[in-house]
Design a protein around this motif. Sequence first.
Motif, mmCIF file in Angstrom:
data_model
loop_
_atom_site.group_PDB
_atom_site.id
_atom_site.type_symbol
_atom_site.label_atom_id
_atom_site.label_comp_id
_atom_site.label_asym_id
_atom_site.label_seq_id
_atom_site.Cartn_x
_atom_site.Cartn_y
_atom_site.Cartn_z
ATOM 1 N N GLN A 108 0.833 -1.198 0.000
ATOM 2 C CA GLN A 108 0.000 0.000 0.000
ATOM 3 C C GLN A 108 0.872 1.256 0.000
ATOM 4 O OE1 GLN A 108 -3.330 -0.044 2.853
ATOM 5 N NE2 GLN A 108 -3.080 -2.264 2.993
ATOM 6 N N GLY A 109 2.005 1.180 0.688
ATOM 7 C CA GLY A 109 2.942 2.297 0.680
ATOM 8 C C GLY A 109 3.517 2.551 -0.700
ATOM 9 N N TRP A 110 3.810 1.468 -1.420
ATOM 10 C CA TRP A 110 4.306 1.627 -2.800
ATOM 11 C C TRP A 110 3.251 2.287 -3.688
ATOM 12 C CZ3 TRP A 110 6.275 -4.086 -2.840
ATOM 13 C CH2 TRP A 110 7.495 -4.156 -2.162
ATOM 14 N N LEU A 111 1.997 1.894 -3.519
ATOM 15 C CA LEU A 111 0.933 2.497 -4.318
ATOM 16 C C LEU A 111 0.786 3.988 -3.998
ATOM 17 C CD1 LEU A 111 -1.778 -0.318 -4.224
ATOM 18 C CD2 LEU A 111 -0.515 0.479 -6.225
ATOM 19 N N ARG A 112 0.900 4.343 -2.720
ATOM 20 C CA ARG A 112 0.832 5.757 -2.355
ATOM 21 C C ARG A 112 2.019 6.529 -2.927
ATOM 22 N NH1 ARG A 112 -0.926 3.427 2.641
ATOM 23 N NH2 ARG A 112 1.205 3.542 3.459
ATOM 24 N N GLU A 113 3.177 5.886 -2.929
ATOM 25 C CA GLU A 113 4.377 6.523 -3.480
ATOM 26 C C GLU A 113 4.205 6.797 -4.970
ATOM 27 O OE1 GLU A 113 9.198 5.609 -3.601
ATOM 28 O OE2 GLU A 113 7.872 4.418 -2.327
ATOM 29 N N LEU A 114 3.620 5.862 -5.688
ATOM 30 C CA LEU A 114 3.371 6.056 -7.115
ATOM 31 C C LEU A 114 2.331 7.147 -7.344
ATOM 32 C CD1 LEU A 114 3.322 2.353 -8.399
ATOM 33 C CD2 LEU A 114 5.061 4.090 -8.876
ATOM 34 N N SER A 115 1.286 7.159 -6.532
ATOM 35 C CA SER A 115 0.226 8.144 -6.702
ATOM 36 C C SER A 115 0.729 9.569 -6.470
ATOM 37 C CB SER A 115 -0.933 7.848 -5.743
ATOM 38 O OG SER A 115 -1.519 6.591 -6.042
ATOM 39 N N ALA A 116 1.743 9.712 -5.617
ATOM 40 C CA ALA A 116 2.269 11.038 -5.294
ATOM 41 C C ALA A 116 3.277 11.541 -6.332
ATOM 42 C CB ALA A 116 2.919 11.013 -3.914
ATOM 43 N N LEU B 159 10.148 0.049 -8.739
ATOM 44 C CA LEU B 159 9.381 -0.626 -7.692
ATOM 45 C C LEU B 159 8.833 -1.958 -8.204
ATOM 46 C CD1 LEU B 159 7.382 2.323 -6.038
ATOM 47 C CD2 LEU B 159 9.114 0.890 -4.944
ATOM 48 N N LEU B 160 8.267 -1.933 -9.404
ATOM 49 C CA LEU B 160 7.663 -3.161 -9.949
ATOM 50 C C LEU B 160 8.722 -4.170 -10.361
ATOM 51 C CD1 LEU B 160 4.570 -3.616 -10.187
ATOM 52 C CD2 LEU B 160 5.148 -1.211 -10.017
ATOM 53 N N ARG B 161 9.818 -3.686 -10.950
ATOM 54 C CA ARG B 161 10.880 -4.622 -11.379
ATOM 55 C C ARG B 161 11.517 -5.298 -10.168
ATOM 56 N NH1 ARG B 161 14.311 -7.624 -11.487
ATOM 57 N NH2 ARG B 161 15.929 -8.012 -13.066
ATOM 58 N N ASN B 162 11.762 -4.555 -9.099
ATOM 59 C CA ASN B 162 12.365 -5.131 -7.902
ATOM 60 C C ASN B 162 11.431 -6.146 -7.257
ATOM 61 O OD1 ASN B 162 14.512 -5.386 -6.146
ATOM 62 N ND2 ASN B 162 13.944 -3.673 -4.865
ATOM 63 N N ALA B 163 10.151 -5.817 -7.191
ATOM 64 C CA ALA B 163 9.178 -6.741 -6.593
ATOM 65 C C ALA B 163 9.085 -8.030 -7.396
ATOM 66 C CB ALA B 163 7.817 -6.063 -6.505
ATOM 67 N N HIS B 164 9.052 -7.911 -8.722
ATOM 68 C CA HIS B 164 8.969 -9.111 -9.561
ATOM 69 C C HIS B 164 10.233 -9.958 -9.450
ATOM 70 C CE1 HIS B 164 5.469 -7.213 -11.498
ATOM 71 N NE2 HIS B 164 5.196 -8.418 -11.964
ATOM 72 N N GLY B 165 11.388 -9.305 -9.360
ATOM 73 C CA GLY B 165 12.629 -10.057 -9.245
ATOM 74 C C GLY B 165 12.685 -10.885 -7.974
ATOM 75 N N LYS B 166 12.154 -10.331 -6.877
ATOM 76 C CA LYS B 166 12.187 -11.058 -5.609
ATOM 77 C C LYS B 166 11.211 -12.223 -5.608
ATOM 78 C CE LYS B 166 13.802 -7.121 -2.891
ATOM 79 N NZ LYS B 166 13.465 -6.079 -1.896
ATOM 80 N N VAL B 167 10.031 -12.025 -6.179
ATOM 81 C CA VAL B 167 9.060 -13.125 -6.206
ATOM 82 C C VAL B 167 9.497 -14.209 -7.191
ATOM 83 C CG1 VAL B 167 7.486 -12.360 -8.026
ATOM 84 C CG2 VAL B 167 6.580 -13.596 -6.053
ATOM 85 N N PHE B 168 10.329 -13.826 -8.167
ATOM 86 C CA PHE B 168 10.829 -14.791 -9.151
ATOM 87 C C PHE B 168 11.587 -15.919 -8.454
ATOM 88 C CE2 PHE B 168 13.064 -15.054 -13.532
ATOM 89 C CZ PHE B 168 12.062 -15.874 -14.010
#
Length: 254
Positions: A123-131, A144-153
């Motif tokens: 939720q914090g990431w979404l707020r960061e993007l919205s701002a 943010l999205l590339r780092n998150a996807h890399g970790k879940v990979f």
Amino acid sequence: MRRINGSALIIAALVVTVGALAFPVWSYADRSGTGQANLNASTVATQWGPLSATDRDFLVKVRLAGLWELPAGQQAIERAPSQAIKDAGDHLVVGHSDLDQRARDVAAKLGVELPNQPSEQQQGWLRELSAASGEEYERKFANLLRNAHGKVFALVAQVRHTTRNALIRQLASDANQTVLDHITMLEATGKVDFDAIANEAAGNATASPSGPPAPNGNLPPAPSPAVPTGTDQSFTSRPSTQPGPPTAINTNRP
């Protein structure tokens, strides 16, 4: 008497030896605190195979990924100034809509409860993007999205390798393709900071890297190709893709 005492000593020594050999087996086969015991303690039986805690955690993480990455993708389509970011957002929306449906179907069959909102961090990431806006928005979105996807990979690979549950195995296969597609699209934006990703991973590493020595400026000997031997060359399988750039990924599937 000496002969009896000597025999008793030999028998006692044999008993001690057998006990010493058997002790490791008894100690580690299925005792509390061992890997096998921990696996068994958190695993439940299902008609599709054992369901471990790691399997259940994977299901939850797939659900959580969709709960924040899908709205992030939708926001990128609406707000991003460049087409590359919009295209990445499109893949996020389509991919996570598909993957979320698969995850909910699997969870319903296995009786696993799933969350209905992103984590506090997400939720914090979404707020960061919205701002953010403009160039800052595109940079934050891509990283943010590339780092998150890399970790879940990494989790997808672990689960695909170790799960004994057929439904989880199939979901991991689906997630692997979806996550790789999203990674490819995010990198195609040209906004990903690979140095930052590498530095973060290095900071979390617990062991020194190993491998061949660093190049010294001279070309090493060319390695021999890995080719089949023998006269029978009637192979029926074909590579999954035609030869192309190392980053050539099929992005036509969600």
